[in-house]
Design an enzyme around this catalytic site. Structure first.
Site, PDB file in Angstrom:
ATOM      1  N   CYS A  86      -1.608  18.652   0.681  1.00 30.78           N
ATOM      2  CA  CYS A  86      -1.906  19.759   1.604  1.00 30.78           C
ATOM      3  C   CYS A  86      -3.147  19.410   2.420  1.00 30.78           C
ATOM      4  O   CYS A  86      -4.265  19.561   1.937  1.00 30.78           O
ATOM      5  CB  CYS A  86      -2.190  21.040   0.829  1.00 30.78           C
ATOM      6  SG  CYS A  86      -0.882  21.548  -0.273  1.00 30.78           S
ATOM      7  N   CYS A 413       9.980  16.463  15.330  1.00 33.84           N
ATOM      8  CA  CYS A 413       8.909  16.627  14.338  1.00 33.84           C
ATOM      9  C   CYS A 413       7.596  16.088  14.877  1.00 33.84           C
ATOM     10  O   CYS A 413       6.623  15.991  14.144  1.00 33.84           O
ATOM     11  CB  CYS A 413       9.290  15.932  13.034  1.00 33.84           C
ATOM     12  SG  CYS A 413       9.636  14.184  13.242  1.00 33.84           S
TER      13      CYS A 413
END
Ligand code: SAH
Length: 456
Positions: A86, A413
């Site tokens: 993350c 993306c």
């Protein structure tokens, strides 16, 4: 012309962060010279120490934040182990969405120079945690027990945790249980340096709609010690398990899966649905990792195609045929092309699985195969592209321009290559009408966009 570098190692300076790198590091500009600082957020001012200076950029360390971003969140030190993978754990979800929205808007207008395009507000998740349906975690040993987790950035040191905030709970639980079973039976962990030991990785995949679970044990050795007991205990402890697989990877490599795969128990695949299309997932299949947002993304893509049932569609970069099969239900015929032959085999199986007969899948490069189709007289009303980060090959864009489909739907993306490619289409007869950013990967730097482009 040599530019003078305005900072040197060990300098302490006050800066303001203006951006984030791909890895989520704060970017400060000192007389235009970029310095990357882990932990800094856009809009914050801080004192930093310069650690390292290269020709075109430097690295720094955060010393003191003087003005905090309203989006900063403090994760207690004892919880940091849950945030592997993350890059944006220190930013609130609202802040992440705002950042991604700005990134898309800035990139499309600055690089792509797009005008008259409607960029919609990003669609985020209601629950931005525990969304991933797949995990593959490295296995290590500490104090005579097996540990699993993730690698500390830029090292191969395992941070010991069973509690990733992005993996689905079913995945976290499964990995923890499998690790404990193997640990109790005395299975050793693979040691990368010495190239000894047994268990390298544990992989878990989960079908969100079906509740089916797959466990893959990846070992260095041909033999998995205690394999009968391991299987018995996994089946007893995890009622959702439908497939237990052993994969052997004897090589010194960072690649996770080896070539040899053997089913130890149950099916060789698990199933899941996107919309009402059923997919078979094997240990190696590429399958979208965020099923909730995949549905959102594909619904948008479908809407942007404007299909009525009469159209011929080409799905370039089709992977295992997810978008192709999703669209086939509303089209006359869909042609999918993809460079990885295993993916095309999966795509064909998935078509059969769903009794979908108006699709045709071909292995090859989109930029080579599609011009050949055009020569054979195949006319596409709609072309869908979903390329890897580097974007569409120039030859493919040229072919699209020559084939003149009424619509192009671009799933991307990477906003930078999206901007570049939309610019190329716009320089010709195409106009980008709408762009919808979708947050497929909360807590990370990634942002996905789907765009509708029409023939003028
Ligand atoms: N649309 C699919 C997969 C998209 S990922 C899905 O949503 O599941 C991009 C895919 O493009 C990958 O499967 C990759 O193998 C494939 N690819 C990469 N370069 C390609 C090329 N030149 N021609 C065709 N496919 C390519």
């Amino acid at each position: 012309m040599s530019q003078t570098i305005p900072v040197k190692k060990n300098d302490y300076i006050d800066v303001e962060f203006v951006d984030l790198t791909h890895e989520g590091q704060g970017v400060a500009k000192i007389d235009g010279f970029p310095v990357f600082v882990p932990g800094g957020l856009p809009g914050e001012s801080a004192q930093i120490k310069i650690l390292n200076v290269k020709k075109n950029y430097g690295y720094g360390k955060l010393i003191e934040i003087k003005e905090k971003s309203p989006y900063r969140v403090e994760i207690p030190k004892e919880d940091m182990h849950k945030y592997g993978g993350c890059q944006l754990h220190h930013m609130s979800y609202e802040g992440q969405l705002q950042f991604k929205q700005n990134l898309v808007e800035q990139t499309l207008t600055r690089i792509g120079k797009l005008q008259d395009v409607n960029i919609h507000p990003i669609i985020g998740m209601e629950q931005p945690f525990h969304y991933r349906n797949k995990a593959q975690v490295p296995v290590g040993e500490r104090n005579g027990r097996l540990i699993t987790g993730f690698y500390k950035p830029r090292t191969h040191e395992i941070i010991d945790t069973d509690e990733s905030v992005i993996h689905m709970e079913a995945i976290n639980d499964a990995i923890k249980i499998v690790k404990e079973i193997c640990s109790e039976l005395g299975v050793t962990a693979y040691n990368e340096e010495a190239h000894t030991g047994v268990l390298r990785h544990i992989m878990a995949r989960f079908g969100r709609k079906t509740d089916e679970l797959m466990i893959v044990l990846i070992t260095r050795t041909e033999k998995l010690p205690h394999r009968e007991e391991i299987v018995g205990k996994i089946v007893a402890a995890l009622p959702n398990v439908k497939s237990i697989v052993h994969n052997v990877n004897p090589k010194r490599t960072n690649v996770i899966l080896g070539e040899k795969t053997q089913v130890l128990w149950g099916q060789d695949v698990i199933y899941d649905y996107i919309g009402n299309v059923k997919f078979a997932i094997s240990p190696r299949s590429f399958y979208q990792v965020n099923p909730v947002q995949t549905q959102v993304l594909y619904d948008k893509a479908l809407a942007y195609t404007g299909l009525t049932g009469e159209e011929i569609v080409i799905d370039a970069y089709c992977g295992i045929g997810t978008i192709s099969l999703f669209l086939a239900q509303q089209a006359k015929k869909v042609y999918g092309v993809e460079v990885v032959s295993d993916a095309i085999n999966d795509a064909k199986k998935n078509a059969d699985l769903n009794g979908i007969t108006n699709v045709e899948f071909t292995v090859g490069e989109a930029e080579t195969v599609i011009p050949n189709w055009a020569k054979e007289g195949i006319h596409a009303d709609v072309i869908v592209v979903d390329p890897p980060r580097k974007g569409c090959d120039a030859a493919l864009l040229k072919t699209i321009i020559e084939m003149k489909p009424k619509r192009v739907v671009y799933v991307s993306c990477n906003p930078a290559t999206l901007a570049r490619d939309l610019g190329i289409l716009e320089a010709d007869d195409y106009q980008t009408v709408e762009v919808q950013p979708v947050d497929m990967f909360p807590m990370t730097m990634h942002v996905e966009c789907v765009s509708q482009i029409v023939l003028k």
